[in-house]
Design an enzyme around this catalytic site. Sequence first.
Site, PDB file in Angstrom:
ATOM      1  CG  ASN A 105       3.429   8.781  -7.546  1.00 25.49           C
ATOM      2  OD1 ASN A 105       3.470  10.031  -7.514  1.00 25.49           O
ATOM      3  ND2 ASN A 105       3.634   8.169  -6.311  1.00 25.49           N
ATOM      4  CG  HIS A 107       7.402   5.859  -3.726  1.00 21.24           C
ATOM      5  ND1 HIS A 107       6.921   6.949  -2.889  1.00 21.24           N
ATOM      6  CD2 HIS A 107       8.109   5.100  -3.082  1.00 21.24           C
ATOM      7  CE1 HIS A 107       7.123   6.431  -1.564  1.00 21.24           C
ATOM      8  NE2 HIS A 107       7.758   5.309  -1.669  1.00 21.24           N
ATOM      9  CB  SER A 134       8.786   2.719  -7.555  1.00 22.22           C
ATOM     10  OG  SER A 134       9.746   1.618  -7.139  1.00 22.22           O
ATOM     11  CG  ASP A 143       3.549   5.521  -2.452  1.00 23.66           C
ATOM     12  OD1 ASP A 143       3.235   5.958  -3.586  1.00 23.66           O
ATOM     13  OD2 ASP A 143       4.164   5.796  -1.721  1.00 23.66           O
TER      14      ASP A 143
END
Length: 187
Positions: A105, A107, A134, A143
């Site tokens: 992912n 973020h 990030s 997260d």
Amino acid sequence: MPNVKAAVFASGTGSNFQAMIEADLACDIVLLVCDKPGAAVLDRAGLSGVSTFVFDPRAFTSKAEYEAKIIEKLYETGVTWIFLAGYMRIIGATLLEAFEGKIINIHPSLLPAFPGKDAIKAAYNAGVGKTGVSVHFIDEGMDTGPVIAQESVKIFPNDTIQTLQVRLQQLEHRLYPRVINQLILSK
């Protein structure tokens, strides 16, 4: 042509999806998974010739049920990596088990600071001097997975949430493809 196949999961406009499509990736983006029928990212996929799997979570009795359907589609297309790009759902145990260590992912904060939704606004309102982007592995939390890479940007006194968001998106568009390539080429 790369033989590693990847899927992008997105819910919105798809600017990171577009950046991946335009980058020289060490993998082929072969599928877009979208939980929002009518999302702008679907138009980007269509123009790029990327197949899509669109679903409405409300049409399923559980997260496990729709994730099982997603996995079926991922296996059909030979996907081995999943890249989240503005996908607004927490990944559940079904997908985590099937693609352990292969779901990434991006973020818009320097995790662990400002996890979750509205991270840019939260950082801006907190009055911090810098924030950033990030890239991290997905785990069962929001997260909370191990961070792979981070880059920061200064928050200037004359910034607005919008100007900060533009700079963070530009950083995302450079950082995410670079990290994807590093991960795939190191495996």
